[in-house]
Design a protein around this motif. Structure first.
Motif, PDB file in Angstrom:
ATOM      1  N   PHE A 127       0.836  -1.191   0.000  1.00 36.71           N
ATOM      2  CA  PHE A 127       0.000   0.000   0.000  1.00 36.71           C
ATOM      3  C   PHE A 127       0.877   1.251   0.000  1.00 36.71           C
ATOM      4  O   PHE A 127       2.000   1.242   0.489  1.00 36.71           O
ATOM      5  CB  PHE A 127      -0.877   0.043   1.269  1.00 36.71           C
ATOM      6  CG  PHE A 127      -1.752  -1.150   1.472  1.00 36.71           C
ATOM      7  CD1 PHE A 127      -1.234  -2.337   1.962  1.00 36.71           C
ATOM      8  CD2 PHE A 127      -3.107  -1.080   1.179  1.00 36.71           C
ATOM      9  CE1 PHE A 127      -2.042  -3.438   2.150  1.00 36.71           C
ATOM     10  CE2 PHE A 127      -3.919  -2.179   1.374  1.00 36.71           C
ATOM     11  CZ  PHE A 127      -3.391  -3.356   1.857  1.00 36.71           C
ATOM     12  N   TYR A 177       0.124   5.206   1.355  1.00 37.39           N
ATOM     13  CA  TYR A 177      -0.783   6.139   2.019  1.00 37.39           C
ATOM     14  C   TYR A 177      -0.150   7.529   2.006  1.00 37.39           C
ATOM     15  O   TYR A 177       1.067   7.677   2.002  1.00 37.39           O
ATOM     16  CB  TYR A 177      -1.020   5.742   3.476  1.00 37.39           C
ATOM     17  CG  TYR A 177      -1.974   4.588   3.683  1.00 37.39           C
ATOM     18  CD1 TYR A 177      -1.536   3.272   3.617  1.00 37.39           C
ATOM     19  CD2 TYR A 177      -3.323   4.818   3.941  1.00 37.39           C
ATOM     20  CE1 TYR A 177      -2.417   2.210   3.819  1.00 37.39           C
ATOM     21  CE2 TYR A 177      -4.204   3.770   4.153  1.00 37.39           C
ATOM     22  CZ  TYR A 177      -3.744   2.477   4.086  1.00 37.39           C
ATOM     23  OH  TYR A 177      -4.621   1.431   4.286  1.00 37.39           O
ATOM     24  N   GLN A 215      -0.333  11.363   4.090  1.00 38.84           N
ATOM     25  CA  GLN A 215      -0.778  12.026   5.313  1.00 38.84           C
ATOM     26  C   GLN A 215      -0.437  13.508   5.227  1.00 38.84           C
ATOM     27  O   GLN A 215       0.730  13.881   5.192  1.00 38.84           O
ATOM     28  CB  GLN A 215      -0.100  11.411   6.536  1.00 38.84           C
ATOM     29  CG  GLN A 215      -0.596  11.955   7.871  1.00 38.84           C
ATOM     30  CD  GLN A 215       0.083  11.277   9.051  1.00 38.84           C
ATOM     31  OE1 GLN A 215       1.264  10.941   9.004  1.00 38.84           O
ATOM     32  NE2 GLN A 215      -0.669  11.033  10.117  1.00 38.84           N
ATOM     33  N   GLN A 227      -3.830  15.549   9.576  1.00 36.51           N
ATOM     34  CA  GLN A 227      -4.816  14.638   8.995  1.00 36.51           C
ATOM     35  C   GLN A 227      -4.444  13.192   9.243  1.00 36.51           C
ATOM     36  O   GLN A 227      -3.302  12.864   9.568  1.00 36.51           O
ATOM     37  CB  GLN A 227      -4.923  14.878   7.487  1.00 36.51           C
ATOM     38  CG  GLN A 227      -5.312  16.281   7.098  1.00 36.51           C
ATOM     39  CD  GLN A 227      -6.696  16.636   7.576  1.00 36.51           C
ATOM     40  OE1 GLN A 227      -7.645  15.872   7.431  1.00 36.51           O
ATOM     41  NE2 GLN A 227      -6.825  17.806   8.201  1.00 36.51           N
ATOM     42  N   GLY A 228      -5.437  12.331   9.062  1.00 38.10           N
ATOM     43  CA  GLY A 228      -5.155  10.904   9.113  1.00 38.10           C
ATOM     44  C   GLY A 228      -4.549  10.429   7.811  1.00 38.10           C
ATOM     45  O   GLY A 228      -4.147  11.218   6.950  1.00 38.10           O
ATOM     46  N   LEU A 229      -4.469   9.140   7.660  1.00 38.37           N
ATOM     47  CA  LEU A 229      -3.876   8.540   6.474  1.00 38.37           C
ATOM     48  C   LEU A 229      -4.938   8.285   5.414  1.00 38.37           C
ATOM     49  O   LEU A 229      -6.016   7.776   5.717  1.00 38.37           O
ATOM     50  CB  LEU A 229      -3.209   7.213   6.849  1.00 38.37           C
ATOM     51  CG  LEU A 229      -2.044   7.324   7.828  1.00 38.37           C
ATOM     52  CD1 LEU A 229      -1.745   5.983   8.466  1.00 38.37           C
ATOM     53  CD2 LEU A 229      -0.824   7.854   7.107  1.00 38.37           C
ATOM     54  N   LEU A 289      -5.583   6.382   1.702  1.00 40.96           N
ATOM     55  CA  LEU A 289      -5.060   5.376   0.804  1.00 40.96           C
ATOM     56  C   LEU A 289      -4.924   5.938  -0.604  1.00 40.96           C
ATOM     57  O   LEU A 289      -5.886   6.464  -1.169  1.00 40.96           O
ATOM     58  CB  LEU A 289      -5.979   4.151   0.785  1.00 40.96           C
ATOM     59  CG  LEU A 289      -5.581   3.015  -0.158  1.00 40.96           C
ATOM     60  CD1 LEU A 289      -4.276   2.373   0.321  1.00 40.96           C
ATOM     61  CD2 LEU A 289      -6.692   1.980  -0.245  1.00 40.96           C
ATOM     62  N   LYS A 315      -3.133   0.364  -3.886  1.00 38.86           N
ATOM     63  CA  LYS A 315      -2.727  -0.881  -3.253  1.00 38.86           C
ATOM     64  C   LYS A 315      -2.439  -1.921  -4.329  1.00 38.86           C
ATOM     65  O   LYS A 315      -2.957  -1.856  -5.449  1.00 38.86           O
ATOM     66  CB  LYS A 315      -3.807  -1.405  -2.310  1.00 38.86           C
ATOM     67  CG  LYS A 315      -5.119  -1.724  -2.989  1.00 38.86           C
ATOM     68  CD  LYS A 315      -6.176  -2.098  -1.960  1.00 38.86           C
ATOM     69  CE  LYS A 315      -7.503  -2.386  -2.642  1.00 38.86           C
ATOM     70  NZ  LYS A 315      -8.589  -2.660  -1.650  1.00 38.86           N
ATOM     71  N   PHE A 349       3.641   7.268   3.014  1.00 32.73           N
ATOM     72  CA  PHE A 349       4.022   6.041   3.703  1.00 32.73           C
ATOM     73  C   PHE A 349       3.733   4.825   2.823  1.00 32.73           C
ATOM     74  O   PHE A 349       2.632   4.686   2.283  1.00 32.73           O
ATOM     75  CB  PHE A 349       3.242   5.879   5.014  1.00 32.73           C
ATOM     76  CG  PHE A 349       3.592   6.901   6.054  1.00 32.73           C
ATOM     77  CD1 PHE A 349       2.827   8.047   6.202  1.00 32.73           C
ATOM     78  CD2 PHE A 349       4.674   6.701   6.886  1.00 32.73           C
ATOM     79  CE1 PHE A 349       3.141   9.000   7.164  1.00 32.73           C
ATOM     80  CE2 PHE A 349       5.002   7.649   7.862  1.00 32.73           C
ATOM     81  CZ  PHE A 349       4.233   8.796   7.985  1.00 32.73           C
ATOM     82  N   LEU A 385      -1.120  -3.401   9.391  1.00 29.71           N
ATOM     83  CA  LEU A 385      -0.234  -2.722   8.454  1.00 29.71           C
ATOM     84  C   LEU A 385       1.104  -2.447   9.131  1.00 29.71           C
ATOM     85  O   LEU A 385       1.152  -1.953  10.262  1.00 29.71           O
ATOM     86  CB  LEU A 385      -0.853  -1.397   8.002  1.00 29.71           C
ATOM     87  CG  LEU A 385      -2.033  -1.492   7.032  1.00 29.71           C
ATOM     88  CD1 LEU A 385      -2.733  -0.148   6.927  1.00 29.71           C
ATOM     89  CD2 LEU A 385      -1.566  -1.959   5.665  1.00 29.71           C
TER      90      LEU A 385
END
Lengths: 115, 117
Positions: free
Chosen positions: A34, A36, A38, A42-44, A46, A49, A90, A103
């Protein structure tokens, strides 16, 4: 144990230039990989993948990644970056712990865009 | 639809104290996972819960505990806080426990920034 390595901690590119972020994985079988992104505070999110099949994977926001088993790599690319792409990226691989899918993330690559 | 919500957004504690972080998953999601992200590093898996049962635990000391409620919300508890517990704590939810290794996505909240002084 499964792991991913992102060799570049920080990359700076000019707006409109092409981008490649490196990711190397350590896994015996075919990994689930994957990418990601960020943004600050903020969050991650996607981006894309890879599970199997076509080794060139298309994602959101114009990103793509290519799975190369011979090089144990899953590099993220974008032909032309925009200022809004500045963020932390990431790479991650799925592994199993006590029956749970988790993960395992690399340390991240911080992308700075020059105007 | 609301995404994954976490509270509080920021928190300051002192060493030795206890902290509780909260997470509300996306409606209909039954699985919640917790990750710790120390500054300059990638997130590390702490726990996964599915249908109120612990499904997996990462390499964290027993000071870390969690639970999931009947409405699928979750709490992460950390006792006897250490300076090294300062981090962004991320919650992620999914429909099934098998995500992200399925076609079901894992959705992350914006996190709780914990500072231990």
């Amino acid at each position: 144990a499964q792991s991913v390595t992102q060799p570049d901690i920080h990359i700076t590119v000019s707006e409109g230039a092409s981008l490649e972020l490196r990711c190397n994985y350590s896994y015996g079988a075919t990994p689930y990989l994957f990418w990601y992104v960020q943004s600050p505070g903020q969050g991650l999110q996607l981006l894309l993948k890879y599970f199997s099949g076509d080794t060139l994977v298309q994602g959101i926001k114009g990103f793509e990644a290519e799975f190369k088993r011979s090089q144990s790599s899953f590099n993220l690319r974008k032909p032309s970056v925009h200022w809004s792409d500045a963020a932390e990226y990431f790479c991650a691989v799925v592994t199993l712990v006590q029956g749970a899918q988790k993960l395992v993330f690399g340390q991240g690559t911080r992308l700075t865009i020059n105007p | 639809d609301a995404g994954v919500t976490q509270s509080p957004t920021h928190l300051i504690k002192t060493r030795g104290q206890h902290v509780t972080l909260r997470c509300s998953p996306i409606s209909g999601h039954k699985s919640v996972s917790w990750y710790q992200q120390v500054l300059g590093q990638g997130p590390q898996f702490i726990f996964q819960y599915y249908e109120k049962e612990e499904r997996g635990r990462g390499n964290f000391p027993d000071r870390f505990s969690a639970r999931q409620f009947p409405n699928y919300s979750s709490e992460l508890n950390v006792n006897a806080l250490l300076l090294g517990d300062s981090a962004l704590y991320l919650c992620a939810s999914s429909l099934v426990a098998g995500a992200p290794a399925t076609n079901e996505k894992l959705f992350f909240g914006s996190g709780t920034q914990l500072s231990v002084l």
